[in-house]
Design a protein around this motif. Structure first.
Motif, PDB file in Angstrom:
ATOM      1  N   LEU A  37      -6.739  -1.610   3.181  1.00  0.00           N
ATOM      2  CA  LEU A  37      -6.977  -2.975   2.713  1.00  0.00           C
ATOM      3  C   LEU A  37      -6.727  -3.993   3.821  1.00  0.00           C
ATOM      4  O   LEU A  37      -7.449  -4.993   3.931  1.00  0.00           O
ATOM      5  CB  LEU A  37      -6.092  -3.274   1.505  1.00  0.00           C
ATOM      6  N   ALA A  38      -5.694  -3.764   4.648  1.00  0.00           N
ATOM      7  CA  ALA A  38      -5.440  -4.677   5.764  1.00  0.00           C
ATOM      8  C   ALA A  38      -6.596  -4.661   6.757  1.00  0.00           C
ATOM      9  O   ALA A  38      -7.025  -5.716   7.253  1.00  0.00           O
ATOM     10  CB  ALA A  38      -4.129  -4.301   6.452  1.00  0.00           C
ATOM     11  N   LEU A  41      -8.366  -9.021  -3.140  1.00  0.00           N
ATOM     12  CA  LEU A  41      -8.058  -8.193  -1.986  1.00  0.00           C
ATOM     13  C   LEU A  41      -6.649  -8.461  -1.458  1.00  0.00           C
ATOM     14  O   LEU A  41      -5.849  -7.536  -1.273  1.00  0.00           O
ATOM     15  CB  LEU A  41      -9.087  -8.437  -0.871  1.00  0.00           C
ATOM     16  N   SER A  42      -6.325  -9.727  -1.215  1.00  0.00           N
ATOM     17  CA  SER A  42      -4.995 -10.044  -0.696  1.00  0.00           C
ATOM     18  C   SER A  42      -3.906  -9.731  -1.715  1.00  0.00           C
ATOM     19  O   SER A  42      -2.797  -9.312  -1.354  1.00  0.00           O
ATOM     20  CB  SER A  42      -4.923 -11.525  -0.285  1.00  0.00           C
ATOM     21  N   GLY A  43      -4.204  -9.892  -3.000  1.00  0.00           N
ATOM     22  CA  GLY A  43      -3.216  -9.551  -4.030  1.00  0.00           C
ATOM     23  C   GLY A  43      -2.944  -8.057  -4.084  1.00  0.00           C
ATOM     24  O   GLY A  43      -1.785  -7.632  -4.217  1.00  0.00           O
ATOM     25  N   ALA A  61      -8.684   2.418  -4.662  1.00  0.00           N
ATOM     26  CA  ALA A  61      -8.434   0.984  -4.450  1.00  0.00           C
ATOM     27  C   ALA A  61      -9.615   0.322  -3.743  1.00  0.00           C
ATOM     28  O   ALA A  61     -10.046  -0.782  -4.112  1.00  0.00           O
ATOM     29  CB  ALA A  61      -7.154   0.808  -3.630  1.00  0.00           C
ATOM     30  N   PHE A  62     -10.144   0.989  -2.730  1.00  0.00           N
ATOM     31  CA  PHE A  62     -11.291   0.482  -1.981  1.00  0.00           C
ATOM     32  C   PHE A  62     -12.493   0.306  -2.906  1.00  0.00           C
ATOM     33  O   PHE A  62     -13.173  -0.732  -2.884  1.00  0.00           O
ATOM     34  CB  PHE A  62     -11.610   1.471  -0.861  1.00  0.00           C
ATOM     35  N   ALA A  63     -12.761   1.314  -3.750  1.00  0.00           N
ATOM     36  CA  ALA A  63     -13.905   1.248  -4.654  1.00  0.00           C
ATOM     37  C   ALA A  63     -13.724   0.146  -5.688  1.00  0.00           C
ATOM     38  O   ALA A  63     -14.668  -0.592  -6.000  1.00  0.00           O
ATOM     39  CB  ALA A  63     -14.099   2.599  -5.341  1.00  0.00           C
TER      40      ALA A  63
END
Length: 318
Positions: free
Chosen positions: A75-76, A186-188, A268-270
């Motif tokens: 995610l980062a 995304l940031s959350g 998570a990505f999906a």
């Protein structure tokens, strides 16, 4: 050049069998500095499987904690992608001029020319700092950076540190829907993953070498030096290729070990990319048909779960 193939394998394997592998390649393909493509693919696959087995054999941490750590890293990196050019220009005091990324007044700093409001820092420094801290296994440093991403996105109309640059326009989000920094999913999710890691015994987290930052620096150089913005078709297709390669690597690791830790970052990505498409269907970038992208996002989840189950069943039979 054959030595580059050894980098795919874990260090213990290179120490024990690296020279033997190089000798075999030299004997099988004399006079060639690089084996045929089919052999390269086979060696890369074996290397990914060897690394996956080494990860699973390391019992210093539970598998789910490793999965959350991988999720935070993914995610980062995903949050950093739209701002590669921006951070490069800021670090080297480059005035991008008309090559500024496609955000309102983006790229402008006190040393830049032009009658425009300046800002102190680029937003991309936050996911970059978060990525470096996570690579070194220090979530207590990554957590404030992720929290600052939420704050910057929530206050994008009034924030004077980052300005509105990099948040008022489109961000790049794979080949799915565009996302802006004030879309806080995304940031959350990144902040939540960092919080889980921080409250765990962080000393158990895997620490990666700074060498893993070399591809990040190279990507910044390409984006900043060649002025390839994140919404260009070439950039999108290049990152799409990397995303597909990462999904294939996750499948190979899962099929080789029967471990579920790689399912966590893929899920998570999906989820994050799919919700961006669902929430903003009119912003879809149309680099590929909508159905193709959605299938590529959703299909890996059952594929990885089935691969892990089959490997575990095979291990029981053996």
């Amino acid at each position: 050049m054959n030595r580059l193939l050894l980098a795919v394998y874990p260090e213990p394997y290179r120490s024990r069998q690296g020279q033997e592998l190089l000798a075999c390649l030299a004997e099988a393909y004399p006079g060639r500095s690089w084996p045929p493509p089919r052999e390269v693919v086979a060696l890369a696959r074996a290397g990914v499987q060897a690394r996956a087995r080494a990860v699973v054999d390391d019992t210093a941490r539970p598998w789910w904690l490793d999965g959350v750590h991988l999720t935070a890293l993914v995610l980062a990196a995903l949050a950093l992608v739209p701002y590669l050019q921006d951070v490069w220009h800021w670090a080297l005091h480059i005035d991008p001029g008309r090559h500024a990324i496609a955000f309102h007044f983006s790229g402008w700093y006190p040393w830049a020319q032009g009658p425009t409001q300046t800002r102190l820092l680029p937003y991309g420094l936050l996911p970059l700092l978060c990525l470096i801290a996570l690579l070194r296994g220090k979530p207590w440093i990554a957590l404030p950076s992720a929290a600052a991403m939420i704050y910057a996105g929530a206050t994008f109309n009034s924030n004077t540190i980052f300005g509105d640059e990099g948040k008022a326009g489109l961000g790049y989000y794979g080949l799915g829907a565009p996302i802006t920094a004030h879309d806080l999913v995304l940031s959350g999710a990144l902040c939540t993953a960092c919080a889980v890691l921080a409250v765990s015994r962080s000393g158990r987290l895997r620490r990666h070498s700074y060498r893993w930052l070399v591809p990040v620096v190279l990507a910044m150089f390409v984006a900043g030096g060649l002025h390839i913005i994140s919404i260009s078709p070439a950039f999108q297709r290049g990152l799409f290729t990397l995303e597909v390669a990462a999904l294939i690597a996750a499948w190979m690791a899962t099929a080789a070990t029967g471990d579920y830790r790689w399912l966590i970052p893929v899920a998570a990505f999906a989820f994050i990319r799919t919700q961006a498409i669902v929430i903003r269907p009119n912003g879809f970038m149309q680099s590929l048909p909508d159905l193709v992208v959605l299938l590529l996002l959703i299909a890996p989840l059952p594929v990885l779960a089935i691969a892990a189950q089959r490997r575990q069943s095979r291990a029981l039979l053996e």
